[in-house]
Write an enzyme that holds these catalytic residues in place. Structure first.
Site, PDB file in Angstrom:
ATOM      1  N   TRP A  18       0.812  -1.215   0.000  1.00 22.59           N
ATOM      2  CA  TRP A  18       0.000   0.000   0.000  1.00 22.59           C
ATOM      3  C   TRP A  18       0.851   1.274   0.000  1.00 22.59           C
ATOM      4  CZ3 TRP A  18      -0.253  -3.855   3.734  1.00 22.59           C
ATOM      5  CH2 TRP A  18       0.512  -3.634   4.884  1.00 22.59           C
ATOM      6  N   GLU A  22      -5.081   0.828   6.435  1.00 23.89           N
ATOM      7  CA  GLU A  22      -5.001   1.402   7.787  1.00 23.89           C
ATOM      8  C   GLU A  22      -5.938   0.695   8.760  1.00 23.89           C
ATOM      9  OE1 GLU A  22      -2.813   3.336   8.902  1.00 23.89           O
ATOM     10  OE2 GLU A  22      -1.895   3.857   6.984  1.00 23.89           O
ATOM     11  N   GLN A  63      -4.052  -2.260  15.402  1.00 24.19           N
ATOM     12  CA  GLN A  63      -3.887  -3.378  16.352  1.00 24.19           C
ATOM     13  C   GLN A  63      -3.396  -4.666  15.693  1.00 24.19           C
ATOM     14  OE1 GLN A  63      -7.589  -2.191  16.916  1.00 24.19           O
ATOM     15  NE2 GLN A  63      -7.567  -1.830  19.112  1.00 24.19           N
ATOM     16  N   TYR A  82      -6.266   9.204  13.786  1.00 28.64           N
ATOM     17  CA  TYR A  82      -5.068   8.605  13.201  1.00 28.64           C
ATOM     18  C   TYR A  82      -5.334   8.180  11.744  1.00 28.64           C
ATOM     19  CZ  TYR A  82      -1.858   5.091  11.761  1.00 28.64           C
ATOM     20  OH  TYR A  82      -0.974   4.383  10.995  1.00 28.64           O
ATOM     21  N   ASP A  90       0.449   7.745  15.981  1.00 26.27           N
ATOM     22  CA  ASP A  90       0.161   6.383  16.445  1.00 26.27           C
ATOM     23  C   ASP A  90       1.160   6.015  17.541  1.00 26.27           C
ATOM     24  OD1 ASP A  90       2.517   6.002  15.077  1.00 26.27           O
ATOM     25  OD2 ASP A  90       1.830   4.252  13.948  1.00 26.27           O
ATOM     26  N   CYS A  93      22.017   5.547  15.589  1.00 23.23           N
ATOM     27  CA  CYS A  93      20.916   6.454  15.251  1.00 23.23           C
ATOM     28  C   CYS A  93      21.441   7.847  14.901  1.00 23.23           C
ATOM     29  CB  CYS A  93      19.949   6.528  16.435  1.00 23.23           C
ATOM     30  SG  CYS A  93      18.556   7.600  16.105  1.00 23.23           S
ATOM     31  N   CYS A 114      19.108  13.423  21.142  1.00 24.23           N
ATOM     32  CA  CYS A 114      17.966  12.672  21.687  1.00 24.23           C
ATOM     33  C   CYS A 114      18.011  12.668  23.222  1.00 24.23           C
ATOM     34  CB  CYS A 114      18.002  11.236  21.158  1.00 24.23           C
ATOM     35  SG  CYS A 114      16.748  10.196  21.917  1.00 24.23           S
TER      36      CYS A 114
HETATM   37  S1  SF4 Z   1      15.822   6.629  21.548  1.00 25.47           S
HETATM   38 FE1  SF4 Z   1      16.712   8.357  20.510  1.00 25.47          FE
HETATM   39  S2  SF4 Z   1      18.754   7.666  19.889  1.00 25.47           S
HETATM   40 FE2  SF4 Z   1      17.574   5.863  20.421  1.00 25.47          FE
HETATM   41  S3  SF4 Z   1      16.723   5.145  18.461  1.00 25.47           S
HETATM   42 FE3  SF4 Z   1      15.182   6.471  19.444  1.00 25.47          FE
HETATM   43  S4  SF4 Z   1      15.579   8.501  18.607  1.00 25.47           S
HETATM   44 FE4  SF4 Z   1      17.392   7.263  18.180  1.00 25.47          FE
END
Ligand code: SF4
Length: 349
Positions: free
Chosen positions: A13, A26, A31, A109, A127, A191, A197
């Site tokens: 999709w 969707e 769920q 959503y 979501d 990441c 973060c």
């Molecule tokens: S918690 Fe933060 S650093 Fe870890 S994967 Fe998620 S966004 Fe990236």
């Protein structure tokens, strides 16, 4: 979105602009995990390629195709809404977020997903994946299941959305949550957002997002009577406002605890049948368990031989045992039938 460019998570999709197919996907994915939902999407889109096709289908067929996916109110709403769009809206799908919200079974959503993917309207999807990513990245501790939390996250998500490419933005954050910033093992070490973060820097991965309520589960005990009456057996349709509405089942006696056969005989609806016809107990199954969001079900199947051909009282449907597979059953009954094909057809013995 930079992260998303290097990712591939192909789904049938994705990139689709037909609001009907987006809506279908969707609803199926609510769920439900993608791997589980995929074959259902393929089956539905093949059998009902247009909203009119779904609208004109008999409800039992729709429920049968949905069998095994759970949360059956989704299938009923899907069918209802398909009929509504076909009959009341001349087959034209509503074309913006506000109008989409008027459809039965379509919440914020789903409306945001359809509006952004089909019409590129800049409304953010929020979501479980999005809640998790935002709460971790920004360090938001407001419970995601509180009214305040819902407002806060929705407002933030709508500030963040790329207004020129809302479809790509929504897809990216959903995929990021589903495959990278996952609940248990987020891939923080690689990441691209690691430096900024909050959860990573403060080692708060396990505490975010915050949830307020703990679900209280209700335990239920279902006793199904698998009646053998020569070639026939009996079924009933679940019509009450309860789980598995409009699916079929063997005649049910629900009890407050686990019971023995003797106890079943004194159950209100059944005293007559047991006293008058004294059915012979042929076998008792193992306990089949099904875990639902709000309840845990224990089911036992009692196979009995009953000579009487007409059962009065509740609405029972007498059917040839070998035709049983044309009915849509809850998963727990389907599992029993698969384990015990003997009940399906005498010819299969
Ligand atoms: S918690 Fe933060 S650093 Fe870890 S994967 Fe998620 S966004 Fe990236």
């Amino acid at each position: 979105m930079t992260w998303h460019k290097g990712q591939t998570r192909p789904m049938p999709w994705k990139g689709v602009k037909d609001p009907y197919l987006i809506w279908l996907s969707e609803i199926i994915l609510q769920q439900t995990r993608v791997e589980q939902g995929m074959p259902y999407f393929m089956a539905f889109s093949k059998k009902y390629p247009k909203v009119e096709d779904l609208a004109h289908a008999p409800e039992d067929d729709v429920m049968k195709l949905w069998q095994g996916l759970g949360y059956y109110s989704r299938a009923r709403n899907l069918h209802f809404t398909a009929k509504y769009i076909t009959n009341e809206l001349n087959g034209v799908f509503p074309d913006n977020f506000e109008k989409l919200l008027n459809l039965k079974g379509v919440g914020e959503y789903t409306a945001a997903a359809i509006a952004s993917f089909a019409y590129e309207e800049p409304v953010a999807v929020v979501d479980g994946n999005v809640y998790r990513v935002l709460s971790r990245y920004f360090g938001i501790k407001t419970p995601i299941d509180s009214l305040k939390g819902k407002k806060e996250f929705k407002s933030l998500a709508n500030q963040l959305i790329d207004r020129k490419q809302p479809d790509k933005y929504n897809q990216a954050i959903m995929d990021f949550g589903a495959t990278w910033c996952t609940p248990k093992l987020p891939r923080c070490e690689n990441c691209i957002m690691q430096d900024t973060c909050y959860a990573y820097k403060k080692e708060a991965l396990d505490t975010l997002p915050v949830k307020e309520k703990k679900l209280k589960k209700r335990k239920r005990y279902f006793n199904f009577l698998v009646i053998q009456n020569e070639e026939k057996t009996y079924l009933e349709k679940r019509t009450n406002k309860d789980i598995w509405q409009n699916l079929y089942q063997f005649p049910l006696i629900e009890t407050k605890t686990e019971v023995e056969y003797e106890n079943l005989k004194s159950e209100e609806d059944w005293t007559d049948i047991f006293n008058k016809f004294n059915p012979k107990l042929l076998s008792k199954s193992k306990v089949y368990k099904q875990v639902l969001t709000h309840q845990n079900i224990d089911a036992v199947f009692w196979t009995i031989e009953l000579k009487q051909t007409k059962l009065s009282g509740r609405k029972f449907l007498s059917t040839n045992a070998k035709d049983i597979n044309s009915y849509a059953f809850p998963k727990i009954i389907d599992c029993f039938i698969k384990d015990n094909p003997i009940y399906l057809s005498h010819e299969q013995n």
